[in-house]
Design a protein around this motif. Structure first.
Motif, PDB file in Angstrom:
ATOM      1  N   ALA A  53      -5.192  13.348  -2.705  1.00 31.34           N
ATOM      2  CA  ALA A  53      -4.455  13.371  -1.439  1.00 31.34           C
ATOM      3  C   ALA A  53      -4.831  12.182  -0.567  1.00 31.34           C
ATOM      4  O   ALA A  53      -3.968  11.551   0.049  1.00 31.34           O
ATOM      5  CB  ALA A  53      -4.725  14.685  -0.701  1.00 31.34           C
ATOM      6  N   VAL A  54      -6.120  11.861  -0.508  1.00 30.97           N
ATOM      7  CA  VAL A  54      -6.563  10.730   0.310  1.00 30.97           C
ATOM      8  C   VAL A  54      -6.006   9.428  -0.250  1.00 30.97           C
ATOM      9  O   VAL A  54      -5.520   8.572   0.504  1.00 30.97           O
ATOM     10  CB  VAL A  54      -8.102  10.698   0.437  1.00 30.97           C
ATOM     11  CG1 VAL A  54      -8.578   9.400   1.079  1.00 30.97           C
ATOM     12  CG2 VAL A  54      -8.595  11.897   1.247  1.00 30.97           C
ATOM     13  N   LYS A  55      -6.061   9.245  -1.566  1.00 30.34           N
ATOM     14  CA  LYS A  55      -5.498   8.025  -2.169  1.00 30.34           C
ATOM     15  C   LYS A  55      -4.015   7.887  -1.826  1.00 30.34           C
ATOM     16  O   LYS A  55      -3.541   6.808  -1.454  1.00 30.34           O
ATOM     17  CB  LYS A  55      -5.688   8.038  -3.689  1.00 30.34           C
ATOM     18  CG  LYS A  55      -7.081   7.703  -4.132  1.00 30.34           C
ATOM     19  CD  LYS A  55      -7.185   7.702  -5.659  1.00 30.34           C
ATOM     20  CE  LYS A  55      -8.590   7.346  -6.101  1.00 30.34           C
ATOM     21  NZ  LYS A  55      -8.729   7.381  -7.568  1.00 30.34           N
ATOM     22  N   SER A  56      -3.277   8.966  -1.955  1.00 30.91           N
ATOM     23  CA  SER A  56      -1.847   8.950  -1.646  1.00 30.91           C
ATOM     24  C   SER A  56      -1.612   8.616  -0.174  1.00 30.91           C
ATOM     25  O   SER A  56      -0.734   7.819   0.169  1.00 30.91           O
ATOM     26  CB  SER A  56      -1.238  10.310  -1.990  1.00 30.91           C
ATOM     27  OG  SER A  56       0.117  10.349  -1.651  1.00 30.91           O
ATOM     28  N   SER A  57      -2.383   9.222   0.701  1.00 31.19           N
ATOM     29  CA  SER A  57      -2.265   8.982   2.137  1.00 31.19           C
ATOM     30  C   SER A  57      -2.552   7.524   2.481  1.00 31.19           C
ATOM     31  O   SER A  57      -1.810   6.887   3.246  1.00 31.19           O
ATOM     32  CB  SER A  57      -3.222   9.914   2.885  1.00 31.19           C
ATOM     33  OG  SER A  57      -3.165   9.691   4.270  1.00 31.19           O
ATOM     34  N   VAL A  58      -3.625   6.965   1.915  1.00 28.10           N
ATOM     35  CA  VAL A  58      -3.995   5.570   2.184  1.00 28.10           C
ATOM     36  C   VAL A  58      -2.943   4.617   1.610  1.00 28.10           C
ATOM     37  O   VAL A  58      -2.584   3.619   2.258  1.00 28.10           O
ATOM     38  CB  VAL A  58      -5.415   5.256   1.659  1.00 28.10           C
ATOM     39  CG1 VAL A  58      -5.702   3.766   1.676  1.00 28.10           C
ATOM     40  CG2 VAL A  58      -6.453   6.002   2.502  1.00 28.10           C
ATOM     41  N   GLU A  59      -2.422   4.915   0.426  1.00 32.15           N
ATOM     42  CA  GLU A  59      -1.351   4.078  -0.141  1.00 32.15           C
ATOM     43  C   GLU A  59      -0.149   4.054   0.794  1.00 32.15           C
ATOM     44  O   GLU A  59       0.449   2.996   1.037  1.00 32.15           O
ATOM     45  CB  GLU A  59      -0.948   4.592  -1.526  1.00 32.15           C
ATOM     46  CG  GLU A  59      -1.962   4.296  -2.603  1.00 32.15           C
ATOM     47  CD  GLU A  59      -1.649   4.992  -3.932  1.00 32.15           C
ATOM     48  OE1 GLU A  59      -0.593   5.667  -4.049  1.00 32.15           O
ATOM     49  OE2 GLU A  59      -2.475   4.865  -4.854  1.00 32.15           O
ATOM     50  N   THR A  60       0.209   5.212   1.330  1.00 32.58           N
ATOM     51  CA  THR A  60       1.312   5.290   2.287  1.00 32.58           C
ATOM     52  C   THR A  60       0.990   4.467   3.535  1.00 32.58           C
ATOM     53  O   THR A  60       1.828   3.710   4.017  1.00 32.58           O
ATOM     54  CB  THR A  60       1.588   6.758   2.673  1.00 32.58           C
ATOM     55  OG1 THR A  60       1.997   7.463   1.497  1.00 32.58           O
ATOM     56  CG2 THR A  60       2.656   6.868   3.749  1.00 32.58           C
ATOM     57  N   GLY A  61      -0.238   4.613   4.043  1.00 34.91           N
ATOM     58  CA  GLY A  61      -0.636   3.862   5.224  1.00 34.91           C
ATOM     59  C   GLY A  61      -0.577   2.361   5.009  1.00 34.91           C
ATOM     60  O   GLY A  61      -0.104   1.612   5.882  1.00 34.91           O
ATOM     61  N   CYS A  62      -1.025   1.905   3.868  1.00 40.73           N
ATOM     62  CA  CYS A  62      -0.993   0.468   3.566  1.00 40.73           C
ATOM     63  C   CYS A  62       0.445  -0.030   3.426  1.00 40.73           C
ATOM     64  O   CYS A  62       0.771  -1.145   3.864  1.00 40.73           O
ATOM     65  CB  CYS A  62      -1.801   0.159   2.305  1.00 40.73           C
ATOM     66  SG  CYS A  62      -3.582   0.290   2.554  1.00 40.73           S
ATOM     67  N   ALA A  63       1.309   0.791   2.831  1.00 38.90           N
ATOM     68  CA  ALA A  63       2.710   0.392   2.682  1.00 38.90           C
ATOM     69  C   ALA A  63       3.400   0.300   4.041  1.00 38.90           C
ATOM     70  O   ALA A  63       4.129  -0.659   4.320  1.00 38.90           O
ATOM     71  CB  ALA A  63       3.450   1.381   1.771  1.00 38.90           C
ATOM     72  N   ILE A  64       3.169   1.265   4.896  1.00 42.35           N
ATOM     73  CA  ILE A  64       3.791   1.259   6.218  1.00 42.35           C
ATOM     74  C   ILE A  64       3.197   0.142   7.079  1.00 42.35           C
ATOM     75  O   ILE A  64       3.919  -0.561   7.789  1.00 42.35           O
ATOM     76  CB  ILE A  64       3.640   2.629   6.893  1.00 42.35           C
ATOM     77  CG1 ILE A  64       4.542   3.617   6.169  1.00 42.35           C
ATOM     78  CG2 ILE A  64       3.979   2.550   8.383  1.00 42.35           C
ATOM     79  CD1 ILE A  64       4.450   5.016   6.615  1.00 42.35           C
ATOM     80  N   GLY A  65       1.883  -0.034   7.006  1.00 48.10           N
ATOM     81  CA  GLY A  65       1.214  -1.058   7.814  1.00 48.10           C
ATOM     82  C   GLY A  65       1.552  -2.471   7.388  1.00 48.10           C
ATOM     83  O   GLY A  65       1.546  -3.393   8.214  1.00 48.10           O
TER      84      GLY A  65
END
Length: 183
Positions: A53-65
Motif C-alpha cells: 500500500a505504501v509503495k502504491s501510495s508513493v508511486e501515485t504521489g511521485c506521478a502527481i508531483g
C-alpha cells in the motif's frame, strides 16, 4: 507504532503538495502521518501502512508531483525510534555522545535516521526538518561514542543517492549547556 513501512514524498509546492497528500491517501489504504508545509516553500507527505500500500501510495504521489518532487522514499520495517523522533516525542534518555547528520532534504534525513538507528545502539533524540532551516533537516542521536560514530557513518552511507548529506559530526562529550538545550 509497530514496525511498519513508511513512505515519503517531498515537493517544491505547497498547493501541489496538498493535492498529492490527498491523492496518496485515496490511492491505497495508508495512514497519513505527516502532511504539512516546510520551508522554503516545500510540502512534506509521509504515509504508513503495509509495504504494498505504501509503495502504491508513493508511486501515485511521485506521478502527481511530477517535476515538483524534490525527494521520496519507501522504508519497509522502519526503526521504531523514527516516528517518535519525527514528532519530537522521544522519551527522556541520558545523553552521552551526540551524533548529528544534516541533510539537504527531509526525506534523506529520515533515511539517514532509520539507517543510523538500525545500525547501532543509539537513541534518536529528534528529527528536525525544514522549519527555518532553508529546506535542510537534521537528526540528533545519542549513545556511547563507538555506537554513535558507527551509527552516524551508517546514516551518512544510508542516504545513498537520495542525499546529499550537508554535514555530520560526533561530539564525544557534549557540555552540560548543550545538553540542556537539546533536552
Amino acid at each position: 507504532m509497530n514496525l511498519r513501512t513508511i513512505g515519503c514524498v517531498e515537493l517544491n509546492s505547497v498547493a501541489l503538495g496538498m493535492h498529492t497528500a490527498d491523492e496518496m491517501v485515496k490511492a491505497a489504504e495508508v495512514e497519513l502521518v505527516v502532511a504539512r508545509p516546510t520551508c522554503p516553500g516545500r510540502y512534506l507527505v509521509i504515509v504508513a501502512g503495509d509495504t504494498g500500500a505504501v509503495k502504491s501510495s508513493v508511486e501515485t504521489g511521485c506521478a502527481i508531483g511530477g517535476d515538483m518532487v524534490v525527494d521520496w522514499f519507501v522504508i519497509p520495517s522502519v526503526h521504531v525510534g523514527v516516528i517518535p523522533a519525527l514528532n519530537g516525542a522521544t522519551p527522556g534518555v541520558r545523553i552521552d555522545a551526540l551524533g548529528v547528520i544534516e541533510t539537504c532534504t527531509t526525506a534523506s534525513c529520515i533515511i539517514a535516521a532509520d539507517a543510523a538507528a538500525k545500525s547501532g545502539q543509539v537513541d534518536l533524540l529528534e528529527i528536525r526538518f525544514a522549519a527555518g532551516l532553508a529546506g535542510r533537516a537534521f537528526v540528533v542521536m545519542t549513545g556511547d561514542v563507538g555506537s554513535v560514530t558507527s551509527s552516524v557513518n551508517a546514516g551518512v552511507a544510508g542516504v545513498g543517492d537520495s542525499g546529499p548529506v550537508h554535514s555530520h559530526v560526533v561530539i564525544p562529550s557534549p557540555s552540560d549547556g548543550l545538553k540542556a538545550k537539546i533536552l
